[in-house]
Design an enzyme around this catalytic site. Structure first.
Site, mmCIF file in Angstrom:
data_model
loop_
_atom_site.group_PDB
_atom_site.id
_atom_site.type_symbol
_atom_site.label_atom_id
_atom_site.label_comp_id
_atom_site.label_asym_id
_atom_site.label_seq_id
_atom_site.Cartn_x
_atom_site.Cartn_y
_atom_site.Cartn_z
ATOM 1 N N VAL A 150 -8.214 2.008 -0.413
ATOM 2 C CA VAL A 150 -9.204 3.314 -0.673
ATOM 3 C C VAL A 150 -10.322 2.859 -1.413
ATOM 4 O O VAL A 150 -10.444 1.998 -2.440
ATOM 5 C CB VAL A 150 -8.719 4.509 -1.559
ATOM 6 C CG1 VAL A 150 -9.525 5.406 -1.473
ATOM 7 C CG2 VAL A 150 -7.108 4.736 -0.963
ATOM 8 N N PHE A 158 -0.629 4.065 2.745
ATOM 9 C CA PHE A 158 -1.641 4.100 3.805
ATOM 10 C C PHE A 158 -2.556 2.935 3.751
ATOM 11 O O PHE A 158 -2.617 2.175 4.812
ATOM 12 C CB PHE A 158 -2.396 5.403 3.672
ATOM 13 C CG PHE A 158 -3.310 5.814 4.805
ATOM 14 C CD1 PHE A 158 -2.940 6.476 5.809
ATOM 15 C CD2 PHE A 158 -4.664 4.894 5.201
ATOM 16 C CE1 PHE A 158 -3.997 6.729 6.973
ATOM 17 C CE2 PHE A 158 -5.532 5.136 6.134
ATOM 18 C CZ PHE A 158 -5.186 6.057 7.100
ATOM 19 N N GLY A 159 -2.879 2.381 2.515
ATOM 20 C CA GLY A 159 -3.828 1.244 2.782
ATOM 21 C C GLY A 159 -4.806 1.232 1.535
ATOM 22 O O GLY A 159 -4.400 1.958 0.600
ATOM 23 N N LYS A 202 -10.107 6.034 2.943
ATOM 24 C CA LYS A 202 -8.968 5.426 3.299
ATOM 25 C C LYS A 202 -8.917 4.578 4.578
ATOM 26 O O LYS A 202 -9.021 4.957 5.652
ATOM 27 C CB LYS A 202 -7.813 6.329 3.485
ATOM 28 C CG LYS A 202 -7.693 7.264 2.093
ATOM 29 C CD LYS A 202 -6.593 8.495 2.216
ATOM 30 C CE LYS A 202 -5.354 7.996 2.888
ATOM 31 N NZ LYS A 202 -4.344 9.206 2.839
ATOM 32 N N ASP A 231 5.443 16.398 0.696
ATOM 33 C CA ASP A 231 5.140 15.283 -0.025
ATOM 34 C C ASP A 231 4.370 15.506 -1.354
ATOM 35 O O ASP A 231 3.378 15.287 -1.617
ATOM 36 C CB ASP A 231 4.079 14.225 0.709
ATOM 37 C CG ASP A 231 4.346 12.690 0.066
ATOM 38 O OD1 ASP A 231 5.432 12.486 -0.774
ATOM 39 O OD2 ASP A 231 3.511 11.720 0.300
ATOM 40 N N GLY A 257 -8.240 2.268 -5.061
ATOM 41 C CA GLY A 257 -6.824 2.126 -5.336
ATOM 42 C C GLY A 257 -6.095 1.786 -3.742
ATOM 43 O O GLY A 257 -6.712 1.607 -3.071
ATOM 44 N N GLU A 258 -4.706 1.564 -3.883
ATOM 45 C CA GLU A 258 -4.093 1.251 -2.761
ATOM 46 C C GLU A 258 -2.898 2.061 -2.944
ATOM 47 O O GLU A 258 -2.119 2.082 -3.923
ATOM 48 C CB GLU A 258 -3.943 -0.210 -2.856
ATOM 49 C CG GLU A 258 -3.243 -0.945 -1.631
ATOM 50 C CD GLU A 258 -3.324 -2.163 -1.523
ATOM 51 O OE1 GLU A 258 -3.086 -2.803 -0.504
ATOM 52 O OE2 GLU A 258 -3.536 -2.964 -2.452
#
Length: 396
Positions: free
Chosen positions: A100, A97-98, A115, A213, A93-94
Site C-alpha cells: 500500500v 493483498f499486497g 493498494k 472480515d 504498509g503491506e
C-alpha cells in the site's frame, strides 16, 4: 474456546497495513457467485472491460449497475506517477493483498491510498473484483470510499481515500512511544461508528452483505477518529428468502471468527456480530483478540472474558490499564453487556446489528468528563462494585 478458521498473519509493524490486511489461506478460486445487483436485472456490458472479464472468469456476477458509481478507472501510469513510481518513502504498509502506498493524484488533486495486488500474495483477483463490486454499490460515511481502480494488463490496483490516522489496531495495541492511548469517549465513538457501517451492510445494502472480515486492522480512522470499515474482499451476499445461511469456505481471521461459522461453514449475519463483539472487547480491554505472549488461559480474548462477564466484582479487571481509571462505571457495565451478548456461542442469542447501534449510540452520547467524574481507583472500584451488587445502581 478454539476457532478453526484460517487467518493471515499480521505484521503489526506499519500504520497502514490496515488497508491491506485480510485473511485468505491460498489463491484457490471460490466459485460462489457474488450477486451485487441493485435493480434486480442484469446490466448488459457495452464492452468486455477487464473487470468484467475477471468477474466472468471467476464466476462472479458483475451485474450491479455501477454506471452511476463515483469509482473511476485509472491507468497504471497515472498511479505510478501519483506515488513517484512507488517510491519507498510513499510506502504505507503491506498485507495479504499486497503493498500500500500513499499518493497524490494530480487529475483530481487528492491524496489517496493505493493498494497494489501482489500476484503471489495471499489474496487474489477474486477479492479485487468483490471489493470493487461491493464498494461501487456502497455509500455510507462509515465505509471507506473507493475512488477507483486499475486493471491495466496484469496489474490490479485499488485507490481509496487516504485515512490519515491509520487503523484502530495501531491505536490500541503496541503503541509507539509518544502516542496517547484512546480515551473512553473516543472508544465509544469508534464502536458506534463501526456498528453503523456494519448496519449499512446488513440492513441498507441491496442485497444485504455479510462483511466476514471485521477486525481492528480493518477499521480505519479519519480526522477526529471518525471510523470507517475497509477491505471488503471477503464480503458475501447474505441469505435471502427462507434461507438461513450461506454455505462457504471458512475464511476470516483467527480470534474474530464466530465458532459456529468456523465449525460448520454456515455463514450468517450473526457471524459478523460475533466479530464485532471481539472488536468491542478489544476497545474495552486494550487486549488483542489473540495474544500468544500472555499466559495460556488469557491468550484468547473471548475465552478469557467469558468467566469475568459473570462476576461484576471483576469487571474493573477487564478495563484497559492505559485508561488509568478514567471511565464511567455505568458505561463500562453497559458496554460489557453488549459485548457479552455479541460473543454468545449460540448465534441466535446474539443481537441484530440495529439493536447494537441503538445501544452504542446512547453510550457514545453520554460524554465522560474526567474533570467532573471520579477516577476509578482500585478502592473506589471495590466500593462501587459492592454497592452495585447490593442494589444494582451506579454513582457515575
Amino acid at each position: 474456546m478454539g476457532c478453526f478458521c484460517f487467518a493471515k498473519k499480521s505484521s503489526g509493524k506499519s500504520q497502514a497495513n490496515n488497508y491491506s490486511q485480510s485473511a485468505k489461506p491460498n489463491n484457490h478460486t471460490d466459485t460462489s457467485k457474488v450477486d451485487l445487483n441493485v435493480n434486480g436485472k442484469k446490466e448488459a456490458h457495452s464492452k468486455d472491460n477487464q473487470l468484467s472479464l475477471d468477474a466472468k472468469r471467476l464466476n462472479l456476477t458483475d451485474n450491479g449497475d455501477t454506471s452511476g458509481s463515483t469509482a473511476q478507472t485509472f491507468t497504471f501510469d497515472e498511479l505510478a506517477e501519483a506515488t513517484g513510481n512507488f517510491r519507498s518513502d510513499c510506502f504505507l504498509g503491506e498485507g495479504g493483498f499486497g503493498k500500500v502506498y500513499k499518493g497524490h493524484l494530480r487529475g483530481i488533486d487528492q491524496v489517496v491510498a493505493i493498494k497494489q495486488l501482489d500476484p503471489n500474495g495471499l489474496q487474489g483477483v477474486r477479492e479485487f473484483v468483490v471489493e470493487v463490486l461491493t464498494l461501487s454499490l456502497a455509500d455510507h460515511p462509515n465505509l471507506v470510499k473507493l475512488i477507483g481502480f486499475c486493471t491495466d494488463g496484469d496489474q490490479r490496483l485499488l485507490v481509496y481515500e487516504h485515512m490519515p490516522l491509520g487503523s484502530l489496531e495501531n491505536h490500541l495495541h503496541d503503541l509507539p512511544l509518544g502516542r496517547k492511548p484512546l480515551d473512553w469517549n473516543t472508544r465509544m465513538k469508534i464502536a458506534a461508528g463501526a456498528a453503523k457501517g456494519l448496519e449499512y451492510l446488513h440492513e441498507k445494502m441491496k442485497p444485504p452483505v455479510i462483511y466476514r472480515d471485521l477486525k481492528c486492522s480493518n477499521i480505519l480512522l479519519g480526522e477526529g477518529y471518525h471510523p470507517k470499515l475497509s477491505d471488503f474482499g471477503l464480503a458475501k451476499v447474505g441469505p435471502s428468502g427462507d434461507k438461513t445461511h450461506v454455505s462457504t469456505r471458512v475464511m476470516g481471521t483467527y480470534g474474530y471468527c464466530a465458532p459456529d461459522y468456523a465449525m460448520t461453514g454456515q455463514l450468517t449475519f450473526k457471524s459478523d456480530i460475533y466479530s464485532f463483539g471481539v472488536v468491542l472487547l478489544e476497545l474495552i480491554t486494550g487486549r488483542k483478540a489473540i495474544d500468544n505472549t500472555r499466559p495460556a488461559k488469557e491468550q484468547n480474548l473471548v475465552a478469557w472474558a467469558r468467566p469475568l462477564f459473570k462476576d461484576r466484582r471483576k469487571f474493573s479487571q477487564m478495563v484497559d490499564p492505559l485508561l488509568e481509571g478514567h471511565y464511567p462505571v455505568r458505561g463500562l457495565y453497559q458496554v460489557l453487556a453488549i459485548a457479552a451478548m455479541c460473543v454468545q456461542e449460540q448465534p441466535n442469542m446474539r443481537p441484530v446489528i440495529t439493536d447494537v447501534v441503538t445501544a452504542l449510540n446512547y453510550l457514545a452520547s453520554q460524554r465522560y468528563d474526567p474533570q467532573i467524574h471520579h477516577v476509578q481507583n482500585s478502592k473506589r472500584r471495590d466500593d462501587d462494585q459492592r454497592h452495585l451488587v447490593r442494589d444494582g445502581s451506579s454513582s457515575d
